[in-house]
Design an enzyme around this catalytic site. Structure first.
Site, short mmCIF file in Angstrom:
data_model
loop_
_atom_site.label_atom_id
_atom_site.label_comp_id
_atom_site.label_asym_id
_atom_site.label_seq_id
_atom_site.Cartn_x
_atom_site.Cartn_y
_atom_site.Cartn_z
CD GLU A 76 -2.57 1.30 2.62
OE1 GLU A 76 -3.30 2.28 2.82
OE2 GLU A 76 -2.46 0.36 3.41
CG ASP A 77 1.39 2.99 3.20
OD1 ASP A 77 0.52 3.58 2.53
OD2 ASP A 77 1.19 2.54 4.34
#
Length: 732
Positions: A76-77
């Site tokens: 996600e990051d």
């Protein structure tokens, strides 16, 4: 921040055979992937996944779950991808990390649809692997522990989401320790003053009763020891949020709470649990109605204990929770106390080896609701999972756990969908009772069934379980599809016959893209519901087809309210307009010299879908598609006609309808209602007052409006007036 060797040591404390190389590789990979990223607190972002992993080591989870926790934010990051995770750590860990990956931040308050969709994806991922839930709960717990570094608005949103979803979900999985901390942290951020006040009161109580608690603990231990029962007595104090919730739910003051302090009695065996109850009840008076046996009848989240309350030493009410050490671990850690992650094979009934009842129930609930859209899925999952329960029985003794407030209909659907769909009555504890009767703990329920029964759509507003609502909605859709599908097919066949063309299903299948429908059934239903004109279906196969339209002056209205119609060449007939002996309201869809009228109550106005019902020897009555009177013709599809408005927009006419207004019985109320209708452009033809309660009066108003949009605007304006309690359109 936890060091690499510290992570390995934490895992090896409970798992000497841990894969040290796997843990080390995950640590290094995540540290490099997150790089210089920072959290709101200013700490390195990498410290967060490490803390999540540390929480899971306290739960003694397997290597794959710990590694997934370390990697859970990488996709996600960071620039990491699922393919890369699969290649480096294997597909099992890749699937776990992807299941934890959120598309965007959840937003409970401002974007419900987005939040609902993310929650839906989370639960569907949980249904595949419970470890996704364990990592997610640990992730949320660490975020809550560091929530004070977030902006105030964001703190409130995250805390509310935790209180609404993650705390109850942890409780539903039996993880009471984690649930308690999540709820306590949420309460502190959402209601800091109430939290501080209750904490202060609890501290005062502790200072005042500390000696009594120690005395009770000692006396309990001594009494059990005298009877030869080896016990460990643990005193506990309710958390601030639990106190607050009970005060709110029961509307009582702090001083009225009798179970702020309780004692857990840990014994060696199930037999000792019941022996301990005997000791407690023969030593001190028991409080009536305060005995619950969750050992013989466990909660759906696998919680097992015996609860009882006695008047103990010093005439104090003492709540006792009696359980074995194994029960205590399950009560604290829930599904994390089960070796679910070792599951590799499924059982014949679809369950998984070693799977807890809590997780099995969660999976089946999710599977039952997975057909709903995101927001309904969220609503029904909350209803299904996050409510207190009642336990009922079938005649054969099968235990059915339901949310509190559940009805006999919910019970029927919990037994089986077919039982719910065919339910026509119920017996509760041997007595005939309505299906909408609310059930209570211990009720024995017998469901009467009929093969001809179809669940009414109104049941959806009565039931409380998501499973029942989803099943009722599906059955209603199928019933509507069957009803309107048959009607639509007949309308289409007649349209082809009138056009002098042959109706061939294969040709219609080929024309589906031109009609923007996926199947023949969709076309039939659309025509039957008035959403598609039969002539459009003919043209989809025969583009050269042209309808002939004819019109002529209509005769004046007769005393009976019926209209004589001129014979026309094709699909047009015209009904005289209100107050217009020579003009007409063209309505498309019938032919021949037939008398026609509108439904006497409520009529029909342009813009709404309409249906014609042909009564042999009498003529045609035009109803709005929503008219309750149409249900009388459900089993007579041959009487239904496909009709449509054919209005000349250049010609404005007012059309009659009826509304009922319930208003306060006070001076000026009638004037406000009349003025509102006049200012909105409506015309009042007649008003009749219906006898009603002293404080309210009902007005039956014959109203004239331009079209359905105009009518809805008038209804909306009336509802906004303070003197108006209710406004409804009259429908026959």
């Amino acid at each position: 921040m936890m060091r690499q060797y510290e992570l390995v040591d934490r895992v090896r404390q409970y798992n000497p055979n841990a894969d040290e190389d796997l843990l080390n590789r995950a640590y290094v990979y995540a540290m490099k992937a997150h790089g210089a990223q920072k959290r709101a607190s200013g700490d390195p972002f990498f410290s967060h996944p490490l803390e999540v992993a540390a929480i899971l080591t306290d739960l003694k989870l397997d290597d794959a779950t710990i590694v997934a926790a370390v990697l859970h934010d990488t996709i996600e990051d960071t620039a990491a991808t699922r393919e890369e995770i699969d290649n480096v750590f294997g597909k099992e860990i890749g699937a776990l990390v992807e299941g934890l990956t959120k598309l965007k931040k959840l937003d409970l308050v401002t974007k419900p649809a987005q939040q609902a969709e993310n929650f839906r994806k989370l639960l569907l991922a949980i249904a595949d692997d419970v470890r996704v839930l364990l990592v997610k709960l640990a992730d949320r717990l660490h975020n809550m522990r560091t929530l004070n570094f977030m902006p105030a608005e964001k703190r409130a949103r995250i805390a509310q989401e935790t209180l609404d979803i993650y705390g109850p979900l942890a409780g539903r999985m039996g993880m009471q320790g984690l649930r308690g901390e999540l709820e306590e942290l949420s309460f502190r951020h959402l209601m800091p003053e109430a939290h501080a006040m209750i904490l202060a009161r609890l501290e005062e109580l502790k200072a005042k009763n500390g000696a009594i608690i120690a005395r009770i603990e000692k006396e309990l231990t001594d009494q059990f020891a005298k009877r030869g029962i080896k016990v460990l007595v643990k005193g506990r104090q309710k958390q601030a949020y639990s106190v607050w919730r009970k005060m709110e739910r029961r509307s009582i003051a702090f001083e009225q709470l009798s179970d702020i302090y309780g004692f857990r009695i840990i014994v060696d065996s199930v037999e000792d649990c019941y022996a301990a109850v005997g000791v407690a009840h023969t030593t001190w008076p028991s409080v009536p109605g305060r005995f619950k046996d969750y050992i013989s009848t466990p909660k759906q989240n696998d919680y097992r204990s015996i609860h009882t309350t006695v008047i103990g030493p010093g005439s104090q009410r003492v709540e006792l929770q009696i359980r074995t050490q194994e029960m205590h671990e399950i009560a604290e850690y829930g599904i994390a106390a089960h070796a679910l992650y070792k599951d590799v094979a499924g059982a014949p009934d679809g369950s998984r080896t070693g799977e807890s009842r809590a997780y099995r129930g969660l999976r089946r609930t999710i599977e039952a609701l997975s057909g709903d859209d995101s927001e309904k899925f969220l609503e029904h999952t909350k209803l299904e999972l996050f409510q207190d329960q009642v336990f009922c029985f079938t005649p054969k003794g099968r235990l059915i756990a339901l949310p509190r407030g559940a009805t006999a209909i919910d019970f029927a659907y919990a037994v089986h969908t077919d039982v719910g769909n065919s339910a026509v009555g119920a017996k509760i504890n041997g007595r005939i009772a309505p299906l909408i009767s609310e059930l209570h703990n211990g009720d024995e329920v017998v469901i009467a069934r009929s093969d001809t029964q179809t669940p009414p759509a109104a049941w959806e507003s009565v039931v409380v379980t998501g499973r029942a609502r989803a099943a009722i909605r599906r059955a209603t859709r199928e019933a509507v599809k069957a009803q309107y599908g048959g009607l639509g097919r007949q309308i289409i066949e007649r349209a082809f016959k009138r056009a002098g063309r042959s109706f061939v299903e294969d040709k219609l299948k080929a024309a589906l893209p031109r009609l923007a429908r996926a199947s023949l059934d969709d076309v039939f239903v659309a025509v039957g519901r008035g959403e598609m004109f039969s002539g459009d279906v003919v043209r989809a196969i025969h583009p050269d087809f042209k309808e002939e339209r004819a019109s002529g002056p209509a005769p004046a209205k007769s005393e009976s309210g019926w209209f004589g119609l001129n014979k026309v060449a094709n699909l047009i007939f015209k009904v005289p307009g209100p107050g217009d002996a020579e003009g007409s309201i063209p309505i498309r869809g019938a032919r021949g010299d037939l008398p026609v009228r509108f439904a006497p109550k409520g009529g029909a106005v342009p813009g709404e879908r309409i249906i014609g019902i042909m009564t042999p020897g009498e003529g045609i009555t035009i109803y709005p598609i929503h008219s309750p009177a149409l249900t009388a013709f459900d089993d007579r599809p041959e009487l239904w006609l496909d009709v449509r408005w054919d209005i000349d927009n250049a010609r404005k006419e007012l059309y009659p309808t009826q509304i009922v207004v319930t208003a306060l019985n006070e001076p000026g109320a009638l004037g406000i209602v009349a003025t509102t209708i006049g200012e909105t452009g409506g015309n009042i033809d007649n008003i009749a007052f219906v006898p009603h309660a002293t404080d309210f009066r009902e007005m039956l108003i014959d109203l004239e409006v331009w079209d359905i949009k105009h009518l809805n605007a008038i209804l909306s304006q009336l509802r906004a007036k303070s003197v108006v309690s209710k406004v409804e359109r009259v429908s026959e």
